[in-house]
Design a protein around this motif. Structure first.
Motif, PDB file in Angstrom:
ATOM      1  N   TYR A  27       0.862  -1.188   0.000  1.00 33.99           N
ATOM      2  CA  TYR A  27       0.000   0.000   0.000  1.00 33.99           C
ATOM      3  C   TYR A  27       0.890   1.227   0.000  1.00 33.99           C
ATOM      4  O   TYR A  27       2.110   1.116   0.118  1.00 33.99           O
ATOM      5  N   VAL A  28       0.300   2.396  -0.148  1.00 36.93           N
ATOM      6  CA  VAL A  28       1.049   3.648  -0.077  1.00 36.93           C
ATOM      7  C   VAL A  28       0.601   4.413   1.164  1.00 36.93           C
ATOM      8  O   VAL A  28      -0.489   4.171   1.692  1.00 36.93           O
ATOM      9  N   GLU A  29       1.421   5.332   1.622  1.00 38.52           N
ATOM     10  CA  GLU A  29       1.123   6.086   2.843  1.00 38.52           C
ATOM     11  C   GLU A  29       0.121   7.215   2.630  1.00 38.52           C
ATOM     12  O   GLU A  29      -0.554   7.615   3.565  1.00 38.52           O
ATOM     13  N   ALA A  30       0.044   7.752   1.398  1.00 44.25           N
ATOM     14  CA  ALA A  30      -0.836   8.897   1.157  1.00 44.25           C
ATOM     15  C   ALA A  30      -1.332   8.890  -0.278  1.00 44.25           C
ATOM     16  O   ALA A  30      -0.589   8.551  -1.195  1.00 44.25           O
ATOM     17  N   VAL A  31      -2.606   9.277  -0.432  1.00 46.07           N
ATOM     18  CA  VAL A  31      -3.210   9.442  -1.756  1.00 46.07           C
ATOM     19  C   VAL A  31      -4.018  10.723  -1.725  1.00 46.07           C
ATOM     20  O   VAL A  31      -4.825  10.943  -0.813  1.00 46.07           O
ATOM     21  N   GLN A  32      -3.791  11.554  -2.731  1.00 50.18           N
ATOM     22  CA  GLN A  32      -4.542  12.791  -2.854  1.00 50.18           C
ATOM     23  C   GLN A  32      -5.670  12.595  -3.855  1.00 50.18           C
ATOM     24  O   GLN A  32      -5.461  12.111  -4.958  1.00 50.18           O
ATOM     25  N   VAL A  33      -6.879  12.991  -3.443  1.00 50.71           N
ATOM     26  CA  VAL A  33      -8.051  12.970  -4.312  1.00 50.71           C
ATOM     27  C   VAL A  33      -8.649  14.373  -4.251  1.00 50.71           C
ATOM     28  O   VAL A  33      -9.213  14.761  -3.232  1.00 50.71           O
ATOM     29  N   GLY A  34      -8.481  15.118  -5.326  1.00 46.04           N
ATOM     30  CA  GLY A  34      -8.929  16.511  -5.322  1.00 46.04           C
ATOM     31  C   GLY A  34      -8.186  17.281  -4.253  1.00 46.04           C
ATOM     32  O   GLY A  34      -6.955  17.244  -4.186  1.00 46.04           O
ATOM     33  N   SER A  35      -8.926  17.947  -3.368  1.00 46.07           N
ATOM     34  CA  SER A  35      -8.280  18.727  -2.306  1.00 46.07           C
ATOM     35  C   SER A  35      -8.129  17.923  -1.014  1.00 46.07           C
ATOM     36  O   SER A  35      -7.737  18.475   0.016  1.00 46.07           O
ATOM     37  N   LEU A  36      -8.416  16.632  -1.057  1.00 50.56           N
ATOM     38  CA  LEU A  36      -8.289  15.810   0.149  1.00 50.56           C
ATOM     39  C   LEU A  36      -7.060  14.912   0.064  1.00 50.56           C
ATOM     40  O   LEU A  36      -6.795  14.292  -0.968  1.00 50.56           O
ATOM     41  N   LEU A  37      -6.335  14.838   1.172  1.00 45.02           N
ATOM     42  CA  LEU A  37      -5.210  13.924   1.298  1.00 45.02           C
ATOM     43  C   LEU A  37      -5.605  12.860   2.317  1.00 45.02           C
ATOM     44  O   LEU A  37      -5.869  13.173   3.476  1.00 45.02           O
ATOM     45  N   PHE A  38      -5.675  11.621   1.856  1.00 49.91           N
ATOM     46  CA  PHE A  38      -6.014  10.485   2.710  1.00 49.91           C
ATOM     47  C   PHE A  38      -4.717   9.799   3.108  1.00 49.91           C
ATOM     48  O   PHE A  38      -3.912   9.434   2.251  1.00 49.91           O
ATOM     49  N   LEU A  39      -4.506   9.636   4.402  1.00 51.62           N
ATOM     50  CA  LEU A  39      -3.321   8.952   4.895  1.00 51.62           C
ATOM     51  C   LEU A  39      -3.681   7.534   5.313  1.00 51.62           C
ATOM     52  O   LEU A  39      -4.773   7.292   5.834  1.00 51.62           O
ATOM     53  N   SER A  40      -2.751   6.620   5.084  1.00 53.90           N
ATOM     54  CA  SER A  40      -2.924   5.263   5.586  1.00 53.90           C
ATOM     55  C   SER A  40      -2.989   5.307   7.105  1.00 53.90           C
ATOM     56  O   SER A  40      -2.575   6.297   7.719  1.00 53.90           O
ATOM     57  N   GLY A  41      -3.470   4.249   7.696  1.00 55.00           N
ATOM     58  CA  GLY A  41      -3.491   4.191   9.152  1.00 55.00           C
ATOM     59  C   GLY A  41      -2.083   4.345   9.704  1.00 55.00           C
ATOM     60  O   GLY A  41      -1.149   3.691   9.237  1.00 55.00           O
ATOM     61  N   MET A  42      -1.925   5.228  10.658  1.00 55.04           N
ATOM     62  CA  MET A  42      -0.619   5.515  11.244  1.00 55.04           C
ATOM     63  C   MET A  42      -0.481   4.792  12.576  1.00 55.04           C
ATOM     64  O   MET A  42      -1.379   4.838  13.426  1.00 55.04           O
ATOM     65  N   LEU A  43       0.641   4.125  12.727  1.00 57.23           N
ATOM     66  CA  LEU A  43       0.934   3.352  13.926  1.00 57.23           C
ATOM     67  C   LEU A  43       1.973   4.076  14.780  1.00 57.23           C
ATOM     68  O   LEU A  43       2.729   4.898  14.264  1.00 57.23           O
ATOM     69  N   PRO A  44       2.054   3.756  16.062  1.00 62.69           N
ATOM     70  CA  PRO A  44       3.080   4.370  16.922  1.00 62.69           C
ATOM     71  C   PRO A  44       4.429   3.679  16.718  1.00 62.69           C
ATOM     72  O   PRO A  44       4.859   2.840  17.507  1.00 62.69           O
ATOM     73  N   VAL A  45       5.076   4.028  15.608  1.00 65.98           N
ATOM     74  CA  VAL A  45       6.370   3.442  15.249  1.00 65.98           C
ATOM     75  C   VAL A  45       7.321   4.550  14.829  1.00 65.98           C
ATOM     76  O   VAL A  45       6.902   5.635  14.445  1.00 65.98           O
TER      77      VAL A  45
END
Length: 156
Positions: A27-45
């Motif tokens: 998977y990728v960490e971030a995808v931009q769709v229009g003006s929205l940036l969706f981030l993958s689930g972030m873990l405490p790492v």
């Protein structure tokens, strides 16, 4: 009076963003769709090294969960900065989701999620504090205590 930028607030508060996270799978960490940036689930790492392992309320305290939420959210900001070039491109945080691996009798989910919310408050200010969903779940990938989801509205 102009509000301080996100990048300026990070410097002023002494926050240190970790290196941008890298995927644990396909998977990728971030995808931009229009003006929205969706981030993958972030873990405490940091890197691929967990800062916390376990369940909140069963081995980990509310304070540990709070710190884990803050660490995961810092990773999210680092991923956003890597994608955008600057956190100053963020108009607002459109959504914050905090998913907490907790014992069945745990009831302090909001206090744990405040680790992420209060970090966002310190970086973006009250006017850009997001709505949030906080859920208790039975497990999180790799045995971690929580995962943070961010959706950001950005300037072009």
């Amino acid at each position: 009076m102009v509000a301080a930028s996100a990048e300026a607030r990070i410097r002023e508060t002494g926050l240190v963003l970790p290196p941008p996270p890298t995927p644990f799978g396909a998977y990728v960490e971030a995808v931009q769709v229009g003006s929205l940036l969706f981030l993958s689930g972030m873990l405490p790492v940091v890197g691929h090294t967990p800062l916390y392992i376990g369940r909140v309320g069963s081995g980990l305290s509310v304070g540990d969960g709070y710190d884990a939420a803050k660490a995961a959210c810092l990773s999210g900001l680092s991923a956003a900065r890597a994608h955008l070039g600057s956190l100053d491109r963020i108009r607002t945080v459109a959504k914050l989701g905090v998913y907490i691996a907790a014992s069945d009798d745990f009831r302090e989910h909001p206090k744990v999620a405040d680790g992420a919310s209060e970090l966002l408050l310190s970086v973006f200010g009250q006017s850009r504090l997001p709505p949030r969903i906080v859920l208790g779940v039975s497990s999180i990938p790799l045995g971690m205590p929580l995962e943070v989801e961010l959706v950001l509205d950005i300037n072009p």
